[in-house]
Scaffold this motif. Structure first.
Motif, PDB file in Angstrom:
ATOM      1  N   TYR A   1     -13.601  12.576  -7.590  1.00 43.52           N
ATOM      2  CA  TYR A   1     -13.968  12.795  -8.989  1.00 43.52           C
ATOM      3  C   TYR A   1     -12.847  13.520  -9.724  1.00 43.52           C
ATOM      4  O   TYR A   1     -12.498  13.175 -10.856  1.00 43.52           O
ATOM      5  CB  TYR A   1     -15.253  13.621  -9.100  1.00 43.52           C
ATOM      6  CG  TYR A   1     -16.529  12.818  -8.994  1.00 43.52           C
ATOM      7  CD1 TYR A   1     -16.721  11.659  -9.729  1.00 43.52           C
ATOM      8  CD2 TYR A   1     -17.565  13.252  -8.173  1.00 43.52           C
ATOM      9  CE1 TYR A   1     -17.897  10.939  -9.641  1.00 43.52           C
ATOM     10  CE2 TYR A   1     -18.750  12.536  -8.079  1.00 43.52           C
ATOM     11  CZ  TYR A   1     -18.909  11.390  -8.808  1.00 43.52           C
ATOM     12  OH  TYR A   1     -20.073  10.676  -8.726  1.00 43.52           O
ATOM     13  N   MET A   2     -12.253  14.516  -9.089  1.00 43.42           N
ATOM     14  CA  MET A   2     -11.156  15.250  -9.708  1.00 43.42           C
ATOM     15  C   MET A   2      -9.939  14.344  -9.870  1.00 43.42           C
ATOM     16  O   MET A   2      -9.202  14.463 -10.846  1.00 43.42           O
ATOM     17  CB  MET A   2     -10.799  16.491  -8.893  1.00 43.42           C
ATOM     18  CG  MET A   2     -11.880  17.563  -8.926  1.00 43.42           C
ATOM     19  SD  MET A   2     -12.272  18.135 -10.593  1.00 43.42           S
ATOM     20  CE  MET A   2     -10.734  18.926 -11.016  1.00 43.42           C
ATOM     21  N   GLY A   3      -9.714  13.429  -8.934  1.00 41.66           N
ATOM     22  CA  GLY A   3      -8.622  12.477  -9.042  1.00 41.66           C
ATOM     23  C   GLY A   3      -8.785  11.546 -10.230  1.00 41.66           C
ATOM     24  O   GLY A   3      -7.809  11.111 -10.843  1.00 41.66           O
TER      25      GLY A   3
ATOM     26  N   MET B   1     -12.674  13.447 -13.671  1.00 44.43           N
ATOM     27  CA  MET B   1     -14.089  13.581 -13.991  1.00 44.43           C
ATOM     28  C   MET B   1     -14.599  14.937 -13.502  1.00 44.43           C
ATOM     29  O   MET B   1     -15.403  15.030 -12.582  1.00 44.43           O
ATOM     30  CB  MET B   1     -14.875  12.431 -13.357  1.00 44.43           C
ATOM     31  CG  MET B   1     -14.415  11.063 -13.834  1.00 44.43           C
ATOM     32  SD  MET B   1     -15.107   9.689 -12.901  1.00 44.43           S
ATOM     33  CE  MET B   1     -16.811   9.764 -13.368  1.00 44.43           C
ATOM     34  N   ARG B   2     -14.122  15.997 -14.138  1.00 43.99           N
ATOM     35  CA  ARG B   2     -14.428  17.356 -13.701  1.00 43.99           C
ATOM     36  C   ARG B   2     -15.925  17.656 -13.806  1.00 43.99           C
ATOM     37  O   ARG B   2     -16.485  18.329 -12.943  1.00 43.99           O
ATOM     38  CB  ARG B   2     -13.632  18.364 -14.512  1.00 43.99           C
ATOM     39  CG  ARG B   2     -13.738  19.783 -13.994  1.00 43.99           C
ATOM     40  CD  ARG B   2     -12.871  20.725 -14.779  1.00 43.99           C
ATOM     41  NE  ARG B   2     -11.470  20.369 -14.721  1.00 43.99           N
ATOM     42  CZ  ARG B   2     -10.623  20.825 -13.807  1.00 43.99           C
ATOM     43  NH1 ARG B   2     -11.039  21.631 -12.879  1.00 43.99           N
ATOM     44  NH2 ARG B   2      -9.358  20.461 -13.831  1.00 43.99           N
ATOM     45  N   GLN B   3     -16.602  17.178 -14.850  1.00 42.96           N
ATOM     46  CA  GLN B   3     -18.025  17.470 -15.007  1.00 42.96           C
ATOM     47  C   GLN B   3     -18.837  16.903 -13.841  1.00 42.96           C
ATOM     48  O   GLN B   3     -19.695  17.590 -13.289  1.00 42.96           O
ATOM     49  CB  GLN B   3     -18.549  16.925 -16.330  1.00 42.96           C
ATOM     50  CG  GLN B   3     -20.012  17.273 -16.561  1.00 42.96           C
ATOM     51  CD  GLN B   3     -20.496  16.923 -17.945  1.00 42.96           C
ATOM     52  OE1 GLN B   3     -19.700  16.638 -18.829  1.00 42.96           O
ATOM     53  NE2 GLN B   3     -21.786  16.965 -18.150  1.00 42.96           N
ATOM     54  N   GLN B   4     -18.557  15.668 -13.446  1.00 39.34           N
ATOM     55  CA  GLN B   4     -19.265  15.082 -12.314  1.00 39.34           C
ATOM     56  C   GLN B   4     -18.935  15.826 -11.020  1.00 39.34           C
ATOM     57  O   GLN B   4     -19.795  16.004 -10.160  1.00 39.34           O
ATOM     58  CB  GLN B   4     -18.924  13.597 -12.172  1.00 39.34           C
ATOM     59  CG  GLN B   4     -19.541  12.730 -13.232  1.00 39.34           C
ATOM     60  CD  GLN B   4     -18.745  12.722 -14.543  1.00 39.34           C
ATOM     61  OE1 GLN B   4     -17.784  13.459 -14.717  1.00 39.34           O
ATOM     62  NE2 GLN B   4     -19.160  11.890 -15.475  1.00 39.34           N
ATOM     63  N   ALA B   5     -17.686  16.269 -10.895  1.00 42.80           N
ATOM     64  CA  ALA B   5     -17.286  17.030  -9.712  1.00 42.80           C
ATOM     65  C   ALA B   5     -18.053  18.342  -9.645  1.00 42.80           C
ATOM     66  O   ALA B   5     -18.535  18.730  -8.565  1.00 42.80           O
ATOM     67  CB  ALA B   5     -15.780  17.291  -9.733  1.00 42.80           C
ATOM     68  N   VAL B   6     -18.197  19.017 -10.779  1.00 40.57           N
ATOM     69  CA  VAL B   6     -18.935  20.283 -10.796  1.00 40.57           C
ATOM     70  C   VAL B   6     -20.420  20.040 -10.514  1.00 40.57           C
ATOM     71  O   VAL B   6     -21.046  20.809  -9.774  1.00 40.57           O
ATOM     72  CB  VAL B   6     -18.724  21.015 -12.142  1.00 40.57           C
ATOM     73  CG1 VAL B   6     -19.673  22.201 -12.278  1.00 40.57           C
ATOM     74  CG2 VAL B   6     -17.285  21.489 -12.258  1.00 40.57           C
ATOM     75  N   GLU B   7     -20.989  18.978 -11.078  1.00 41.87           N
ATOM     76  CA  GLU B   7     -22.400  18.663 -10.818  1.00 41.87           C
ATOM     77  C   GLU B   7     -22.649  18.475  -9.326  1.00 41.87           C
ATOM     78  O   GLU B   7     -23.629  18.995  -8.777  1.00 41.87           O
ATOM     79  CB  GLU B   7     -22.813  17.401 -11.571  1.00 41.87           C
ATOM     80  CG  GLU B   7     -22.969  17.579 -13.053  1.00 41.87           C
ATOM     81  CD  GLU B   7     -23.247  16.276 -13.785  1.00 41.87           C
ATOM     82  OE1 GLU B   7     -23.339  15.209 -13.138  1.00 41.87           O
ATOM     83  OE2 GLU B   7     -23.353  16.318 -15.020  1.00 41.87           O
ATOM     84  N   LEU B   8     -21.774  17.732  -8.666  1.00 45.02           N
ATOM     85  CA  LEU B   8     -21.927  17.512  -7.228  1.00 45.02           C
ATOM     86  C   LEU B   8     -21.680  18.803  -6.453  1.00 45.02           C
ATOM     87  O   LEU B   8     -22.399  19.114  -5.501  1.00 45.02           O
ATOM     88  CB  LEU B   8     -20.977  16.409  -6.758  1.00 45.02           C
ATOM     89  CG  LEU B   8     -21.066  16.008  -5.294  1.00 45.02           C
ATOM     90  CD1 LEU B   8     -22.484  15.585  -4.917  1.00 45.02           C
ATOM     91  CD2 LEU B   8     -20.084  14.890  -4.996  1.00 45.02           C
TER      92      LEU B   8
END
Length: 130
Positions: free
Chosen positions: A67-69, A72-79
């Motif tokens: 996700y970070m690659g 998509m930081r928001q999705q990475a934080v959600e996970l």
């Protein structure tokens, strides 16, 4: 093949070697594209890798890395909130954009508050900061 292993370390190591850092992704996005002429394409189909990892229901650190690659930081934080809240705080802290950082910290605070209500904890602020 790494996705099928029980141990996540070989997969995470491979992804760390082949996925650009968040700064490189942001630079490429500003220049007009993530893949192709900016040199961020590689031997890895990141979309397929993310789908394969999420389909297994494990190796969440690797999914966060993907996700970070993608930027998509928001999705990475959600996970990360589901797997490792301290990692979610690190990702939010590393955000460069002020609005994004506020949004991510608000998401973390809401998560801590909802968990605090469910467990009966009163001091939600210390859970967010710690």
């Amino acid at each position: 093949l790494y996705v099928k292993l029980q141990d996540e370390e070989p997969l995470y190591k491979f992804l760390s070697e082949h996925i650009p850092g968040a700064a490189a992704v942001a630079d490429a996005a500003r220049k007009g594209g993530l893949y192709g002429q900016d040199g961020l394409s590689g031997p890895l189909d990141m979309s397929y890798a993310l789908r394969a990892i999420l389909a297994t229901g494990r190796h969440f650190r690797s999914a966060i890395k993907l996700y970070m690659g993608f930027g998509m930081r928001q999705q990475a934080v959600e996970l990360a909130l589901k797997v490792d809240p301290s990692l979610a705080r690190e990702l939010a802290q590393d955000s460069v954009e002020i609005d994004e950082r506020k949004r991510l910290w608000l998401m973390i605070a809401k998560n801590a508050a909802s968990e605090g209500v469910n467990t009966g904890e009163v001091d939600v602020v210390s859970r967010v900061v710690s």
